[in-house]
Design an enzyme around this catalytic site. Structure first.
Site, PDB file in Angstrom:
ATOM      1  N   ASP A  93       0.864  -1.171   0.000  1.00  0.00           N
ATOM      2  CA  ASP A  93       0.000   0.000   0.000  1.00  0.00           C
ATOM      3  C   ASP A  93       0.910   1.233   0.000  1.00  0.00           C
ATOM      4  OD1 ASP A  93      -2.123   1.763   0.047  1.00  0.00           O
ATOM      5  OD2 ASP A  93      -3.268   0.598   1.496  1.00  0.00           O
TER       6      ASP A  93
HETATM    7  C1  NOJ Z   1      -4.077   3.908   0.113  1.00  0.00           C
HETATM    8  C2  NOJ Z   1      -5.250   2.997   0.245  1.00  0.00           C
HETATM    9  O1  NOJ Z   1      -5.166   2.264   1.445  1.00  0.00           O
HETATM   10  C3  NOJ Z   1      -5.397   2.008  -0.915  1.00  0.00           C
HETATM   11  O2  NOJ Z   1      -6.640   1.374  -0.770  1.00  0.00           O
HETATM   12  C4  NOJ Z   1      -5.257   2.707  -2.222  1.00  0.00           C
HETATM   13  O3  NOJ Z   1      -5.474   1.805  -3.283  1.00  0.00           O
HETATM   14  C5  NOJ Z   1      -3.860   3.304  -2.302  1.00  0.00           C
HETATM   15  N1  NOJ Z   1      -3.698   4.262  -1.214  1.00  0.00           N
HETATM   16  C6  NOJ Z   1      -3.570   3.976  -3.632  1.00  0.00           C
HETATM   17  O4  NOJ Z   1      -4.270   5.135  -3.767  1.00  0.00           O
END
Ligand code: NOJ
Length: 734
Positions: A292
């Site tokens: 993430d």
């Molecule tokens: C943080 C989030 O937790 C995730 O769900 C998302 O896909 C990513 N950022 C990318 O934006």
């Protein structure tokens, strides 16, 4: 579909490419970036984020500033083959960057452009928690397929969806992004989403790679507080949280995103048990895992890595293939491989996986989109809007109705509540492609339906109640429709709440509306289950409408006027009070189930039962269940029940089948969903519904991840929700 795997000739191409790559180029494939914000404001970007977080600027102001921001797209690094993937929604820019990667880098490996296409792209569908209330896999698949068409027209070939975190705690803001609390329903949802995004064969022009997230158990963060810790037995993980992940891997999902949280003390980002053992070895997953955002770097704050270099080594060795925005691999992995701190085989494995996905997506053959494609969805096609309306109508859940609904067109409606006239609020959290011109607010929807309606703002989740406005609106009205709930920013990421009652003075609005003596309908617009004990006691009609996407206004009007008979069933339990959270129906049995005695599992100051159970949802008609019978075959248990429509509206009921394993070598849930079927019934009509459960699906995992099928007594339940069921017991031998 089958598990994702490359065809032989594609796998050979990947191996040929790997042989030609330098270590730096290999590391480049594992480096994912967003455009960096490098200026354009009077303050630093960090300070800007602080201003947003502290509410010194609004989301809208932030959005406007971002549009004018200067960005660095790292062209030089792309040319050097040092970037493998980019997060971007800008088709022209995507083509431009792709051209550098393909035509100017030494090996011409295309970028993989990813973006958060969560519940639709330009055609925004209901938030996932709402869409899951349709219990309809055709719709789950159709909305993903439309999202894939629209996103791929912008050269986005990878979405960070489906999010399949089992979410049992309504305080957690990200429950809005999830299909709810039940592993079986979430499994149906996750399979359908993978089919919709990826199509039959990965690589179709109008398809994109799915990314299952967040692996694993992010929905179980302690006290519903985002990014918090998770501790649970492996058996709970495998029985309660991973079924939708496993299902989607079996369906061919090409990528997986690791979760921010730690699982039993090891952040998922660097967790070899989750990434190497469960996902790659036991499930046989051949796609790649992405971290993430900045999660590898965060391993230092977690206190599991000494510094970024240590985090890089731990992540790659644990099976983390791509680094999203941490720069850990970019800064350290090349040296680590050269000085043999990390083996070249470990690096090769990760690169092979990333190249495999690029190959399977057809990026080497089609890295660009044409001008015509880019413009294809400037105006949304009629079929996309129709699909959005269909899904939105079916996501609405009727929670209470004391003969107020449906409304008649000749009734004069006083529409109140700020949310009713905020078009962009229909989109909900994570709807980055949504455009105001496509959004239909509830006010607009009622006008389009020809309602006799007057509107006053009166009160919003964040604005004060104005009694005069209510009185003015209500004066000539026959009925008051109060749109109350949460703003989109109150759910989604980093949006946990500790009090789930209606925010601000909205309850005041309802109280005063009731005091006028006119019938009141509460139309809820929100991203999570709310604690509605007071509303249930006092308001005669309550309609849960979530944030339903671009067609929200039309969908709500159709249900209010009875053009559509509500059929949604809750994908998550609604607690009676916030203190009950986490409250979910498939809880493990306790030794002292709640009873009249003090020494049972209950509260002194609140009921134990939730307000609305999982699977609950009323209709304008009544369904009666009768003649429940079980039959055992060699491989399955067949449940038969007759459902009768006893009211005067035609409708669709979702017949639900639950099972309780009475005695097991581990404590088993009090009830678990094992199947459901939709049945359409005209007034007075009765139909026999047959549901079948495979015997092999009646087992469970122990802490060693062994799947056990244990002989004994099982109780089967059928009904229209998880609480009100008929039951039959059966003794089974496997
Ligand atoms: C943080 C989030 O937790 C995730 O769900 C998302 O896909 C990513 N950022 C990318 O934006």
């Amino acid at each position: 579909m089958a598990k994702f795997t490359l065809r032989e000739e594609q796998a050979l191409k990947v191996e040929e490419l790997l042989k030609k790559m330098t270590v730096a180029e290999k590391v480049g494939q594992l480096h994912q970036l967003s455009p960096s914000i490098v200026g354009g404001f009077d303050v630093s970007f960090e300070e800007l984020i602080e201003m947003l977080t502290e509410g010194r600027i609004t989301n809208e102001e932030f959005g406007q500033m971002m549009e004018g921001a200067e960005r660095d797209f790292h062209e030089e690094e792309i040319r050097e083959g040092r970037i493998g993937s980019f997060l971007l929604d800008d088709p022209e820019k995507a083509n431009e960057l792709q051209r550098i990667a393909v035509e100017e880098s030494r090996l011409g490996i295309p970028l993989l452009i990813g973006f958060d296409v969560i519940h639709g792209f330009q055609t925004v569908f209901p938030i996932p928690l709402g869409e899951a209330c349709t219990w309809n896999q055709e719709l789950f698949e159709a909305s993903a397929s439309i999202a894939a068409k629209e996103a791929s027209s912008h050269n986005i070939r990878w979405t960070f969806a489906p999010m399949v975190d089992i979410a049992r705690d309504a305080r957690w803001g990200r429950i809005s992004e999830s299909p709810g609390e039940d592993p079986y329903l979430a499994g149906v949802y996750s399979r359908a989403k993978v089919r919709g995004f990826q199509g039959k064969e990965p690589g179709g022009q109008e398809h994109i790679a799915a990314c299952l997230k967040h692996f694993a158990a992010y929905g179980a963060v302690e006290s519903g507080q985002d990014y918090n810790t998770v501790s649970m037995a492996h058996s709970m993980l495998h029985n309660g949280y991973l079924p939708p992940v496993k299902a989607a891997v079996e369906e061919g999902a090409m990528t997986v995103m690791a979760a921010f949280n730690d699982y039993n003390g090891v952040p998922c980002t660097v967790n070899p048990y989750l990434l190497r053992k469960v996902l790659k070895k036991d499930y046989g997953f051949e796609g790649f895992v992405v971290s993430d955002a900045t999660a590898i770097k965060e391993c230092v704050a977690h206190g599991i890595a000494a510094d970024l270099a240590d985090a890089s080594k731990k992540a790659i060795e644990a099976g983390m293939d791509m680094d999203m925005n941490s720069h850990a691999y970019h800064n350290h992995l090349e040296t680590q491989v050269e000085d043999k701190t990390v083996s070249i085989e470990t690096l090769n494995e990760a690169v092979r996986r990333v190249l495999s996905v690029k190959m399977a997506l057809g990026l080497f053959e089609r890295p660009y989109v044409s001008e015509e494609e880019m413009k294809r969805y400037e105006e949304l096609p009629k079929e996309h809007k129709e699909a959005a309306l269909e899904t939105a109508k079916r996501s609405i859940v009727l929670l209470k109705n004391e003969q107020v609904l449906p409304l008649r067109k000749d009734q004069k409606i006083a529409l109140v509540g700020e949310l009713a006239d905020m078009p962009m609020e229909v989109l909900g959290a994570w709807s980055l492609g949504g455009r105001e011109k496509d959004c239909v607010s509830i006010y607009q929807g009622l006008k389009d339906a020809g309602a006799s309606v007057t509107y006053q703002t009166c009160c919003g989740p964040e604005s004060d109640f104005c009694k005069e406005a209510l009185m003015e609106a209500a004066e000539d009205a026959d009925v008051i429709v109060a749109v109350v709930g949460e703003t989109s920013a109150m759910s989604g990421e980093a949006a946990s709440r500790s009090d789930l009652t209606l925010p601000g003075q909205q309850q005041e609005l309802l109280k005063e509306a009731l005091a006028t003596g006119k019938p009141v309908v509460a139309v809820l617009m929100n991203g999570r289950p709310l604690a509605l004990a007071w509303e249930q006691e006092h308001v005669p009609a309550i309609l849960e409408c979530w944030q339903l996407g671009i067609e929200m206004g039309h969908a709500v009007a159709d249900v209010l006027f009875g053009a559509y008979n509500p059929s949604g069933k809750l994908s998550c339990t609604f607690p009676a009070v916030t203190g009950q959270c986490p409250r979910y129906y498939n809880h493990p049995s306790t030794g002292r189930p709640a009873g009249k005695s003090k020494f049972t599992s209950r509260y002194l100051d609140a009921p134990l039962a939730p307000l609305y159970p999982f699977g609950y949802g009323l209709s304008y008609t009544e369904y009666r269940y009768e003649g429940f019978q079980l039959k055992e075959t060699e491989t399955a248990v067949l449940a038969q029940v007759t459902v009768r429509n006893e009211g005067s509206y035609g409708g669709e009921e979702t017949v639900q089948l639950y099972v309780r394993d009475v005695t097991g070598s581990l404590v088993r849930p009090v009830k678990e969903l094992k199947g459901f079927q939709k049945v359409r019934l005209s007034p007075g009509e009765a139909k026999k519904v047959l549901l079948s459960v495979e015997k092999k699906d009646l087992g469970f995992y122990n802490d060693e991840m062994e799947y056990l099928l244990e002989d004994g007594e099982f109780i089967f339940y059928v009904g229209g929700n998880s609480r009100d069921c008929m039951e039959q017991e059966i003794s089974l031998k496997f």
